[in-house]
Design a protein around this motif. Structure first.
Motif, mmCIF file in Angstrom:
data_model
loop_
_atom_site.group_PDB
_atom_site.id
_atom_site.type_symbol
_atom_site.label_atom_id
_atom_site.label_comp_id
_atom_site.label_asym_id
_atom_site.label_seq_id
_atom_site.Cartn_x
_atom_site.Cartn_y
_atom_site.Cartn_z
ATOM 1 N N VAL A 5 34.644 25.763 22.139
ATOM 2 C CA VAL A 5 35.874 25.224 22.943
ATOM 3 C C VAL A 5 36.620 24.028 22.044
ATOM 4 N N ALA A 6 37.581 24.089 21.890
ATOM 5 C CA ALA A 6 38.370 23.064 21.073
ATOM 6 C C ALA A 6 38.326 21.732 21.788
ATOM 7 N N SER A 7 38.543 20.802 21.008
ATOM 8 C CA SER A 7 38.739 19.560 21.479
ATOM 9 C C SER A 7 40.065 18.999 21.910
ATOM 10 N N ALA A 100 38.462 29.834 24.891
ATOM 11 C CA ALA A 100 37.644 30.035 23.658
ATOM 12 C C ALA A 100 37.037 31.652 23.449
ATOM 13 N N GLN A 101 37.396 32.179 24.349
ATOM 14 C CA GLN A 101 36.877 33.715 24.315
ATOM 15 C C GLN A 101 37.595 34.599 23.385
ATOM 16 N N ALA A 102 37.194 35.365 22.617
ATOM 17 C CA ALA A 102 37.958 36.284 21.661
ATOM 18 C C ALA A 102 38.395 37.520 22.873
ATOM 19 N N ARG A 167 46.618 23.803 11.545
ATOM 20 C CA ARG A 167 45.612 23.581 10.477
ATOM 21 C C ARG A 167 44.200 23.075 11.113
ATOM 22 N N GLY A 168 44.351 22.801 12.387
ATOM 23 C CA GLY A 168 43.019 22.299 13.140
ATOM 24 C C GLY A 168 42.283 23.688 13.374
ATOM 25 N N GLY A 169 42.925 24.887 13.179
ATOM 26 C CA GLY A 169 42.121 26.024 13.282
ATOM 27 C C GLY A 169 42.004 26.684 14.702
ATOM 28 N N VAL A 170 43.123 26.181 15.517
ATOM 29 C CA VAL A 170 43.335 26.692 16.908
ATOM 30 C C VAL A 170 44.709 27.252 17.051
ATOM 31 N N ILE A 201 40.258 32.960 17.383
ATOM 32 C CA ILE A 201 40.059 31.530 17.538
ATOM 33 C C ILE A 201 40.553 30.923 18.946
ATOM 34 N N PRO A 202 40.262 29.779 19.082
ATOM 35 C CA PRO A 202 40.568 29.304 20.561
ATOM 36 C C PRO A 202 41.895 29.011 20.671
#
Length: 233
Positions: A5-7, A100-102, A167-170, A201-202
């Motif tokens: 899970v992302a923040s 968060a699930q693919a 760029r944070g990967g979400v 990705i999330p």
């Protein structure tokens, strides 16, 4: 494997990066630092003049970065500021969301990315907000970090969303709409289509009211709260 899970900080940064990309197409250039994204020049309608990127930001510092006259808005991404002493009122509160699930890449259910300016005009008409047009500029179609997504049914555009990879990967979702008001399907389909572009990705965003309930039903979970403040006349 999903990375979890992302923040809230990742969701806020993603949202700020979308705001920055959008505003630049209107020739409004913002700036980033560890505390916030902000624009010294007034942003287009519906877009905040500053977005907090870390908890515990100084309200005074945020306000000093922007044109703090009537109509100024600030997104308190962590719902931990009180800007009332500076003449601001709460415009709305909302909840940050993460899925968060693919999702299966072949399950986009009629969703695809807008490819040209004519299609973008149709998308904006369906989106339907009362703003001066063109609001979503064609430069967005050439930004590799952004996809304007649409769902077609019977050859007609019936739903849409904006997705951006940060760029944070979400992946972020915003401007989610459905002309048939099946918002659960819209959140679900847009998230699936976005992951088909950028991988599993999330997916993050924020919502309130009916849209929040729909996002929850589509598998998104609440990860935090935010407040948008506006300066009155």
């Amino acid at each position: 494997m999903m990375r979890g899970v992302a923040s809230v900080a990742e969701a806020a940064l993603n949202n700020a990066e979308w705001c920055d990309a959008f505003c630049r197409t209107h020739r409004v250039v913002g700036c980033f630092d560890e505390a916030a994204w902000s624009s010294a020049e007034r942003t287009p309608p519906l877009y905040s003049d500053a977005v907090a990127l870390a908890p515990g930001c100084s309200g005074e510092s945020l306000i000093s970065r922007v044109d703090a006259g009537p109509g100024c808005s600030i997104k308190d991404s962590f719902a931990d500021l009180d800007l009332s002493t500076y003449g601001f009122d709460i415009l709305f509160t909302a909840e940050w969301l993460c899925e968060a699930q693919a999702r299966a890449r072949d399950a986009s259910q009629g969703w695809s990315a807008i490819a040209d300016g004519i299609e973008l005009q149709r998308w904006e008409t369906a989106w339907g907000e009362s703003v001066a047009r063109p609001f979503f500029r064609s430069e967005l179609l050439g930004d590799d970090r952004v996809r304007i997504l649409a769902r077609y049914k019977g050859g007609l555009l019936r739903a849409g969303a904006v997705a951006n990879r940060s760029r944070g990967g979400v992946i972020g979702l915003t401007n989610v709409f459905d002309l048939e008001r099946d918002f659960e399907a819209a959140w679900n389909g847009a998230a699936t289509a976005a992951q088909a572009v950028w991988g599993g990705i999330p997916v993050v965003g924020y919502a309130r009211g009916e849209a929040l309930a729909a996002a929850h039903n589509a598998g998104f979970e609440t990860i935090g709260s935010l407040t948008v403040w506006i300066k009155g006349s």
